[in-house]
Write a protein that holds these residues in place. Structure first.
Motif, PDB file in Angstrom:
ATOM      1  N   GLN A 177      42.006  30.137   3.315  1.00  0.00           N
ATOM      2  CA  GLN A 177      42.430  29.829   1.956  1.00  0.00           C
ATOM      3  C   GLN A 177      43.733  30.566   1.660  1.00  0.00           C
ATOM      4  O   GLN A 177      43.807  31.790   1.803  1.00  0.00           O
ATOM      5  CB  GLN A 177      41.361  30.223   0.947  1.00  0.00           C
ATOM      6  CG  GLN A 177      40.015  29.538   1.193  1.00  0.00           C
ATOM      7  CD  GLN A 177      39.012  29.803   0.083  1.00  0.00           C
ATOM      8  OE1 GLN A 177      39.160  29.323  -1.034  1.00  0.00           O
ATOM      9  NE2 GLN A 177      37.983  30.563   0.390  1.00  0.00           N
ATOM     10  N   LEU A 178      44.747  29.811   1.249  1.00  0.00           N
ATOM     11  CA  LEU A 178      46.064  30.382   1.008  1.00  0.00           C
ATOM     12  C   LEU A 178      46.589  29.928  -0.340  1.00  0.00           C
ATOM     13  O   LEU A 178      46.403  28.780  -0.745  1.00  0.00           O
ATOM     14  CB  LEU A 178      47.043  29.950   2.110  1.00  0.00           C
ATOM     15  CG  LEU A 178      46.658  30.293   3.562  1.00  0.00           C
ATOM     16  CD1 LEU A 178      47.606  29.610   4.528  1.00  0.00           C
ATOM     17  CD2 LEU A 178      46.669  31.804   3.780  1.00  0.00           C
ATOM     18  N   GLN A 179      47.271  30.823  -1.032  1.00  0.00           N
ATOM     19  CA  GLN A 179      47.917  30.515  -2.298  1.00  0.00           C
ATOM     20  C   GLN A 179      49.425  30.572  -2.128  1.00  0.00           C
ATOM     21  O   GLN A 179      49.943  31.332  -1.310  1.00  0.00           O
ATOM     22  CB  GLN A 179      47.481  31.487  -3.387  1.00  0.00           C
ATOM     23  CG  GLN A 179      46.018  31.374  -3.786  1.00  0.00           C
ATOM     24  CD  GLN A 179      45.699  30.027  -4.411  1.00  0.00           C
ATOM     25  OE1 GLN A 179      44.815  29.310  -3.951  1.00  0.00           O
ATOM     26  NE2 GLN A 179      46.427  29.670  -5.470  1.00  0.00           N
ATOM     27  N   SER A 180      50.133  29.771  -2.914  1.00  0.00           N
ATOM     28  CA  SER A 180      51.574  29.671  -2.774  1.00  0.00           C
ATOM     29  C   SER A 180      52.204  29.360  -4.126  1.00  0.00           C
ATOM     30  O   SER A 180      51.542  28.780  -4.999  1.00  0.00           O
ATOM     31  CB  SER A 180      51.919  28.568  -1.775  1.00  0.00           C
ATOM     32  OG  SER A 180      53.292  28.283  -1.781  1.00  0.00           O
ATOM     33  N   PRO A 181      53.483  29.718  -4.306  1.00  0.00           N
ATOM     34  CA  PRO A 181      54.215  29.164  -5.452  1.00  0.00           C
ATOM     35  C   PRO A 181      54.166  27.640  -5.355  1.00  0.00           C
ATOM     36  O   PRO A 181      54.011  27.090  -4.274  1.00  0.00           O
ATOM     37  CB  PRO A 181      55.636  29.698  -5.250  1.00  0.00           C
ATOM     38  CG  PRO A 181      55.467  30.934  -4.422  1.00  0.00           C
ATOM     39  CD  PRO A 181      54.316  30.647  -3.506  1.00  0.00           C
ATOM     40  N   ALA A 182      54.308  26.972  -6.481  1.00  0.00           N
ATOM     41  CA  ALA A 182      54.144  25.518  -6.520  1.00  0.00           C
ATOM     42  C   ALA A 182      55.000  24.806  -5.476  1.00  0.00           C
ATOM     43  O   ALA A 182      56.181  25.086  -5.317  1.00  0.00           O
ATOM     44  CB  ALA A 182      54.478  25.000  -7.915  1.00  0.00           C
ATOM     45  N   PHE A 183      54.361  23.891  -4.727  1.00  0.00           N
ATOM     46  CA  PHE A 183      55.071  23.095  -3.735  1.00  0.00           C
ATOM     47  C   PHE A 183      54.739  21.625  -3.956  1.00  0.00           C
ATOM     48  O   PHE A 183      53.714  21.279  -4.547  1.00  0.00           O
ATOM     49  CB  PHE A 183      54.708  23.526  -2.308  1.00  0.00           C
ATOM     50  CG  PHE A 183      53.235  23.451  -1.974  1.00  0.00           C
ATOM     51  CD1 PHE A 183      52.688  22.308  -1.417  1.00  0.00           C
ATOM     52  CD2 PHE A 183      52.395  24.538  -2.196  1.00  0.00           C
ATOM     53  CE1 PHE A 183      51.338  22.237  -1.095  1.00  0.00           C
ATOM     54  CE2 PHE A 183      51.039  24.474  -1.884  1.00  0.00           C
ATOM     55  CZ  PHE A 183      50.509  23.326  -1.334  1.00  0.00           C
ATOM     56  N   THR A 184      55.641  20.760  -3.509  1.00  0.00           N
ATOM     57  CA  THR A 184      55.439  19.318  -3.685  1.00  0.00           C
ATOM     58  C   THR A 184      55.452  18.585  -2.353  1.00  0.00           C
ATOM     59  O   THR A 184      54.450  18.016  -1.935  1.00  0.00           O
ATOM     60  CB  THR A 184      56.520  18.723  -4.607  1.00  0.00           C
ATOM     61  OG1 THR A 184      57.814  19.070  -4.087  1.00  0.00           O
ATOM     62  CG2 THR A 184      56.372  19.234  -6.030  1.00  0.00           C
ATOM     63  N   ASP A 185      56.609  18.619  -1.657  1.00  0.00           N
ATOM     64  CA  ASP A 185      56.745  17.788  -0.462  1.00  0.00           C
ATOM     65  C   ASP A 185      56.648  18.541   0.854  1.00  0.00           C
ATOM     66  O   ASP A 185      56.559  17.927   1.914  1.00  0.00           O
ATOM     67  CB  ASP A 185      58.066  17.017  -0.509  1.00  0.00           C
ATOM     68  CG  ASP A 185      59.270  17.946  -0.598  1.00  0.00           C
ATOM     69  OD1 ASP A 185      59.085  19.158  -0.826  1.00  0.00           O
ATOM     70  OD2 ASP A 185      60.401  17.456  -0.451  1.00  0.00           O
TER      71      ASP A 185
END
Length: 232
Positions: A177-185
């Protein structure tokens, strides 16, 4: 007037349906490393400043991918089984067709779930021709790491780790499980193969080819090898 209102209502509904069905392509790139260095076949690496390693093979299964969008909803894309292999450039990128939006979380299984492990010979990423299936044990190798090490005491200074097992205490699948700043593509995930060796003495444990306690130790180690690459 009433007819016009109905037509406007139907147009709005149709527009909303089209909007809800909009899709985008998400590319997940796997950046395989050994510590701070890029992981490449046949390249030499230093382990804990005491051992010299050369990695020949590094493969692992990614499956059951789920994404969390900025609204907190869980999205489950199709095409759920992938084999990442440093010897195959194309395998280092995964494309998923997902609903349009922004995402902040990703989770996946490292390995192949129990249902597929007991489903016999399969195709595509799960094809035994990839060398990731134990015919003798009727199950998949979740991850594989092979090479040579200066501390190895077996012929050719080899180490060969074929990590598998899906039953109870010998389960070597791991939920990542990983969290990230918002990504789209696109998103890049780092996989640090050096993490495999935490608490492992290559001179005493150069081989692991079956389910068991040692395989579980490796699984616990590789569960910690993933992180999100920070965009500059």
């Amino acid at each position: 007037m009433k007819r016009t209102a109905i037509l406007i209502f139907l147009f709005i509904c149709q527009s909303l349906m089209v909007s809800a069905q909009k899709k985008q392509t998400l590319t997940i790139r796997f950046n395989n490393r050994f510590g701070n260095e890029q992981l490449l076949p046949e390249q030499t690496y230093s382990l804990n400043n005491t051992d010299t390693l050369v990695v020949n093979r590094f493969k692992y299964y990614i499956s059951n991918i789920q994404l969390t969008n900025t609204e907190g909803k869980t999205i489950i894309p199709e095409n759920q089984y992938f084999l990442v292999d440093i010897a195959d450039e194309k395998s280092l990128s995964i494309q998923l067709n997902i609903p349009e939006g922004k995402y902040t979380g990703i989770r996946f299984l490292l390995g192949v779930d129990s249902i597929r492990n007991v489903s016999g010979v399969q195709t595509e990423a799960l094809d035994p021709l990839h060398g990731m299936f134990w015919t003798w044990n009727s199950g998949y190798i979740m991850a594989k790491l092979e090479g040579t090490a200066s501390s190895s005491m077996i012929a050719g200074k080899q180490f060969t780790y074929h990590i598998g097992g899906f039953r109870k205490h010998h389960n070597t699948t791991r939920l990542i499980q990983l969290q990230s700043p918002a990504f789209t593509d696109s998103i890049t995930i780092i996989a640090d193969a050096a993490k495999w060796f935490n608490g492992i003495n290559i001179s005493k444990e150069p081989v692991c080819h079956s389910p068991g306690t040692l395989a579980v130790r490796f699984a616990d180690n590789y569960s910690k090898m993933f992180s999100i690459a920070v965009k500059e």
